[in-house]
Design an enzyme around this catalytic site. Structure first.
Site, PDB file in Angstrom:
ATOM      1  N   LYS A  11      66.096  14.777 -10.563  1.00  0.00           N
ATOM      2  CA  LYS A  11      66.089  14.928  -9.107  1.00  0.00           C
ATOM      3  C   LYS A  11      64.832  14.298  -8.483  1.00  0.00           C
ATOM      4  O   LYS A  11      63.851  14.016  -9.195  1.00  0.00           O
ATOM      5  CB  LYS A  11      66.182  16.423  -8.770  1.00  0.00           C
ATOM      6  CG  LYS A  11      67.503  17.071  -9.231  1.00  0.00           C
ATOM      7  CD  LYS A  11      67.612  18.524  -8.753  1.00  0.00           C
ATOM      8  CE  LYS A  11      68.918  19.160  -9.167  1.00  0.00           C
ATOM      9  NZ  LYS A  11      69.087  20.538  -8.605  1.00  0.00           N
ATOM     10  N   TYR A  51      77.933  17.542  -4.245  1.00  0.00           N
ATOM     11  CA  TYR A  51      77.771  19.007  -4.308  1.00  0.00           C
ATOM     12  C   TYR A  51      78.824  19.744  -3.482  1.00  0.00           C
ATOM     13  O   TYR A  51      78.572  20.863  -3.037  1.00  0.00           O
ATOM     14  CB  TYR A  51      76.369  19.395  -3.857  1.00  0.00           C
ATOM     15  CG  TYR A  51      75.307  19.238  -4.935  1.00  0.00           C
ATOM     16  CD1 TYR A  51      75.292  20.067  -6.057  1.00  0.00           C
ATOM     17  CD2 TYR A  51      74.302  18.281  -4.821  1.00  0.00           C
ATOM     18  CE1 TYR A  51      74.315  19.943  -7.033  1.00  0.00           C
ATOM     19  CE2 TYR A  51      73.310  18.150  -5.803  1.00  0.00           C
ATOM     20  CZ  TYR A  51      73.330  18.994  -6.903  1.00  0.00           C
ATOM     21  OH  TYR A  51      72.361  18.881  -7.875  1.00  0.00           O
ATOM     22  N   ASN A 114      64.242  21.829  -8.624  1.00  0.00           N
ATOM     23  CA  ASN A 114      64.210  22.271 -10.017  1.00  0.00           C
ATOM     24  C   ASN A 114      64.390  21.132 -11.023  1.00  0.00           C
ATOM     25  O   ASN A 114      64.889  21.334 -12.128  1.00  0.00           O
ATOM     26  CB  ASN A 114      65.217  23.398 -10.231  1.00  0.00           C
ATOM     27  CG  ASN A 114      66.623  22.985  -9.861  1.00  0.00           C
ATOM     28  OD1 ASN A 114      66.863  21.832  -9.519  1.00  0.00           O
ATOM     29  ND2 ASN A 114      67.547  23.908  -9.944  1.00  0.00           N
ATOM     30  N   GLU A 128      81.829  14.411 -12.450  1.00  0.00           N
ATOM     31  CA  GLU A 128      80.467  13.979 -12.145  1.00  0.00           C
ATOM     32  C   GLU A 128      80.100  12.651 -12.815  1.00  0.00           C
ATOM     33  O   GLU A 128      79.358  11.853 -12.228  1.00  0.00           O
ATOM     34  CB  GLU A 128      79.478  15.066 -12.562  1.00  0.00           C
ATOM     35  CG  GLU A 128      79.591  16.301 -11.679  1.00  0.00           C
ATOM     36  CD  GLU A 128      78.659  17.440 -12.065  1.00  0.00           C
ATOM     37  OE1 GLU A 128      78.646  18.459 -11.357  1.00  0.00           O
ATOM     38  OE2 GLU A 128      77.931  17.311 -13.074  1.00  0.00           O
TER      39      GLU A 128
HETATM   40  O1  CDP Z   1      71.929  23.430 -10.904  1.00  0.00           O
HETATM   41  P1  CDP Z   1      72.572  24.716 -11.394  1.00  0.00           P
HETATM   42  O2  CDP Z   1      73.963  24.494 -11.915  1.00  0.00           O
HETATM   43  O3  CDP Z   1      71.683  25.446 -12.362  1.00  0.00           O
HETATM   44  O4  CDP Z   1      72.667  25.698 -10.121  1.00  0.00           O
HETATM   45  P2  CDP Z   1      73.796  25.833  -8.995  1.00  0.00           P
HETATM   46  O5  CDP Z   1      73.969  27.285  -8.736  1.00  0.00           O
HETATM   47  O6  CDP Z   1      75.001  25.025  -9.344  1.00  0.00           O
HETATM   48  O7  CDP Z   1      73.096  25.206  -7.712  1.00  0.00           O
HETATM   49  C1  CDP Z   1      73.009  23.804  -7.537  1.00  0.00           C
HETATM   50  C2  CDP Z   1      71.634  23.474  -7.025  1.00  0.00           C
HETATM   51  O8  CDP Z   1      71.462  24.066  -5.741  1.00  0.00           O
HETATM   52  C3  CDP Z   1      70.475  24.030  -7.855  1.00  0.00           C
HETATM   53  O9  CDP Z   1      70.159  23.256  -8.979  1.00  0.00           O
HETATM   54  C4  CDP Z   1      69.358  24.039  -6.824  1.00  0.00           C
HETATM   55  O10 CDP Z   1      68.785  22.747  -6.659  1.00  0.00           O
HETATM   56  C5  CDP Z   1      70.099  24.414  -5.545  1.00  0.00           C
HETATM   57  N1  CDP Z   1      69.994  25.860  -5.247  1.00  0.00           N
HETATM   58  C6  CDP Z   1      69.151  26.287  -4.221  1.00  0.00           C
HETATM   59  O11 CDP Z   1      68.524  25.456  -3.565  1.00  0.00           O
HETATM   60  N2  CDP Z   1      69.026  27.637  -3.939  1.00  0.00           N
HETATM   61  C7  CDP Z   1      69.712  28.548  -4.656  1.00  0.00           C
HETATM   62  N3  CDP Z   1      69.581  29.848  -4.373  1.00  0.00           N
HETATM   63  C8  CDP Z   1      70.567  28.142  -5.698  1.00  0.00           C
HETATM   64  C9  CDP Z   1      70.688  26.790  -5.969  1.00  0.00           C
END
Ligand code: CDP
Ligand code: MG
Length: 140
Positions: A11, A51, A114, A128
Protein backbone atom coordinates in the site's frame (compact mmCIF):
# COMPACT_ATOMS: atom_id res chain seq x y z
CA UNK A 1 -2.34 -29.17 0.02
CA UNK A 2 -3.04 -27.14 -3.08
CA UNK A 3 -0.84 -24.75 -5.02
CA UNK A 4 -2.61 -21.40 -5.00
CA UNK A 5 -2.02 -17.89 -6.30
CA UNK A 6 -2.89 -14.81 -4.29
CA UNK A 7 -2.83 -11.07 -4.87
CA UNK A 8 -0.73 -8.85 -2.61
CA UNK A 9 -0.64 -5.05 -2.75
CA UNK A 10 2.06 -3.04 -1.02
CA UNK A 11 0.00 0.00 0.00
CA UNK A 12 1.04 3.67 -0.42
CA UNK A 13 2.26 3.98 3.20
CA UNK A 14 4.76 1.14 2.82
CA UNK A 15 5.85 2.27 -0.65
CA UNK A 16 6.62 5.74 0.73
CA UNK A 17 8.60 4.16 3.61
CA UNK A 18 10.85 2.49 1.00
CA UNK A 19 9.75 -0.91 2.32
CA UNK A 20 9.00 -2.51 -1.07
CA UNK A 21 12.25 -4.48 -1.28
CA UNK A 22 12.05 -5.68 2.33
CA UNK A 23 8.44 -6.84 1.96
CA UNK A 24 9.09 -8.77 -1.26
CA UNK A 25 12.17 -10.35 0.35
CA UNK A 26 10.12 -11.55 3.35
CA UNK A 27 7.61 -13.32 1.09
CA UNK A 28 10.39 -14.91 -0.97
CA UNK A 29 12.32 -16.04 2.11
CA UNK A 30 9.15 -17.73 3.33
CA UNK A 31 9.06 -19.77 0.14
CA UNK A 32 6.51 -17.92 -1.97
CA UNK A 33 7.16 -17.55 -5.68
CA UNK A 34 6.79 -14.18 -7.38
CA UNK A 35 4.70 -14.71 -10.53
CA UNK A 36 3.81 -11.11 -11.46
CA UNK A 37 4.84 -7.65 -10.26
CA UNK A 38 4.02 -4.02 -11.08
CA UNK A 39 4.04 -0.53 -9.61
CA UNK A 40 0.98 1.55 -10.42
CA UNK A 41 -1.18 4.33 -9.02
CA UNK A 42 -4.89 3.74 -8.54
CA UNK A 43 -7.45 6.42 -9.23
CA UNK A 44 -10.16 6.94 -6.63
CA UNK A 45 -12.51 5.08 -9.00
CA UNK A 46 -10.09 2.13 -9.30
CA UNK A 47 -9.81 1.93 -5.51
CA UNK A 48 -13.59 2.08 -5.11
CA UNK A 49 -13.96 -0.76 -7.61
CA UNK A 50 -11.24 -2.88 -5.99
CA UNK A 51 -12.79 -2.50 -2.52
CA UNK A 52 -16.43 -2.65 -3.67
CA UNK A 53 -17.17 -5.38 -1.08
CA UNK A 54 -16.62 -2.72 1.59
CA UNK A 55 -18.86 -0.08 -0.01
CA UNK A 56 -21.23 0.07 2.95
CA UNK A 57 -18.52 0.14 5.63
CA UNK A 58 -17.80 3.42 7.45
CA UNK A 59 -14.14 3.35 6.38
CA UNK A 60 -14.82 2.96 2.61
CA UNK A 61 -14.22 6.60 1.69
CA UNK A 62 -11.07 6.95 3.81
CA UNK A 63 -9.74 3.60 2.56
CA UNK A 64 -10.24 4.45 -1.11
CA UNK A 65 -8.73 7.95 -0.61
CA UNK A 66 -5.68 6.33 0.99
CA UNK A 67 -5.32 3.61 -1.64
CA UNK A 68 -5.36 6.23 -4.40
CA UNK A 69 -3.03 8.66 -2.57
CA UNK A 70 0.25 7.34 -3.99
CA UNK A 71 1.92 4.49 -5.84
CA UNK A 72 1.22 0.89 -4.92
CA UNK A 73 3.08 -2.29 -5.84
CA UNK A 74 0.88 -5.23 -6.82
CA UNK A 75 2.11 -8.80 -7.11
CA UNK A 76 0.94 -12.34 -7.58
CA UNK A 77 2.49 -14.85 -5.19
CA UNK A 78 2.27 -18.61 -5.60
CA UNK A 79 2.77 -21.50 -3.23
CA UNK A 80 1.11 -24.23 -1.20
CA UNK A 81 -1.99 -22.80 0.47
CA UNK A 82 -0.65 -19.39 -0.55
CA UNK A 83 -3.89 -17.55 0.28
CA UNK A 84 -4.04 -18.43 3.98
CA UNK A 85 -0.24 -18.63 4.29
CA UNK A 86 0.20 -15.06 3.01
CA UNK A 87 -2.57 -13.85 5.36
CA UNK A 88 -0.56 -15.36 8.24
CA UNK A 89 2.63 -13.65 7.07
CA UNK A 90 0.96 -10.23 6.87
CA UNK A 91 -0.78 -10.47 10.27
CA UNK A 92 -3.98 -8.95 11.66
CA UNK A 93 -5.67 -5.98 9.97
CA UNK A 94 -4.76 -3.72 12.91
CA UNK A 95 -0.93 -3.58 13.17
CA UNK A 96 -1.27 -3.06 16.93
CA UNK A 97 -2.90 -6.51 17.15
CA UNK A 98 -0.65 -8.21 14.59
CA UNK A 99 1.75 -10.91 15.79
CA UNK A 100 5.46 -10.15 16.18
CA UNK A 101 7.40 -10.53 12.95
CA UNK A 102 4.37 -10.08 10.67
CA UNK A 103 4.58 -7.51 7.88
CA UNK A 104 1.80 -5.36 9.34
CA UNK A 105 3.52 -5.38 12.75
CA UNK A 106 6.83 -4.40 11.14
CA UNK A 107 5.62 -1.81 8.61
CA UNK A 108 2.00 -0.85 9.42
CA UNK A 109 1.02 2.40 11.10
CA UNK A 110 -2.63 1.94 12.05
CA UNK A 111 -5.73 -0.05 11.09
CA UNK A 112 -6.10 1.94 7.85
CA UNK A 113 -2.45 2.41 6.91
CA UNK A 114 -1.51 -1.20 7.39
CA UNK A 115 1.20 -1.62 4.72
CA UNK A 116 -0.25 -4.49 2.68
CA UNK A 117 -3.37 -6.07 1.22
CA UNK A 118 -3.69 -9.81 0.56
CA UNK A 119 -6.60 -11.80 -0.90
CA UNK A 120 -8.65 -13.41 1.86
CA UNK A 121 -10.13 -16.40 -0.02
CA UNK A 122 -9.89 -18.28 -3.34
CA UNK A 123 -13.00 -16.38 -4.48
CA UNK A 124 -11.31 -13.01 -3.76
CA UNK A 125 -8.02 -14.05 -5.39
CA UNK A 126 -9.93 -15.03 -8.54
CA UNK A 127 -11.33 -11.51 -8.86
CA UNK A 128 -8.35 -9.55 -7.48
CA UNK A 129 -5.56 -11.09 -9.61
CA UNK A 130 -7.17 -10.13 -12.96
CA UNK A 131 -7.95 -6.67 -11.55
CA UNK A 132 -4.21 -5.94 -11.80
CA UNK A 133 -2.76 -8.51 -14.21
CA UNK A 134 -3.60 -9.95 -17.60
CA UNK A 135 -2.81 -13.61 -18.28
CA UNK A 136 0.27 -12.51 -20.27
CA UNK A 137 1.73 -10.73 -17.22
CA UNK A 138 1.60 -13.79 -14.97
CA UNK A 139 4.79 -15.65 -15.68
CA UNK A 140 5.31 -19.40 -15.75
O1 CDP B 1 -7.14 -6.01 4.76
P1 CDP B 1 -7.93 -6.98 5.61
O2 CDP B 1 -8.56 -8.07 4.80
O3 CDP B 1 -7.11 -7.49 6.77
O4 CDP B 1 -9.11 -6.13 6.30
P2 CDP B 1 -10.57 -5.76 5.77
O5 CDP B 1 -11.49 -5.90 6.93
O6 CDP B 1 -10.89 -6.51 4.52
O7 CDP B 1 -10.45 -4.21 5.45
C1 CDP B 1 -9.85 -3.76 4.25
C2 CDP B 1 -8.97 -2.58 4.58
O8 CDP B 1 -9.79 -1.52 5.06
C3 CDP B 1 -7.96 -2.81 5.70
O9 CDP B 1 -6.79 -3.46 5.28
C4 CDP B 1 -7.69 -1.38 6.15
O10 CDP B 1 -6.78 -0.72 5.29
C5 CDP B 1 -9.07 -0.74 6.00
N1 CDP B 1 -9.80 -0.70 7.28
C6 CDP B 1 -9.93 0.51 7.97
O11 CDP B 1 -9.44 1.53 7.49
N2 CDP B 1 -10.60 0.56 9.18
C7 CDP B 1 -11.13 -0.56 9.71
N3 CDP B 1 -11.78 -0.49 10.88
C8 CDP B 1 -11.02 -1.79 9.04
C9 CDP B 1 -10.35 -1.83 7.83
MG1 MG C 1 -10.04 -8.03 3.33
Amino acid sequence: MAIEQTLVIIKPDAVSKNAVGDIIRIFQEKGLKLKALKMTKLTKEDAKKFYIVHKDRPFYDELTDFMSSGPVVAMVLEGENAISYVREIIGATDPAKAAEGTIRKLYGTDVGKNAVHASDSPESAKVEIPFFFSQLEIVG
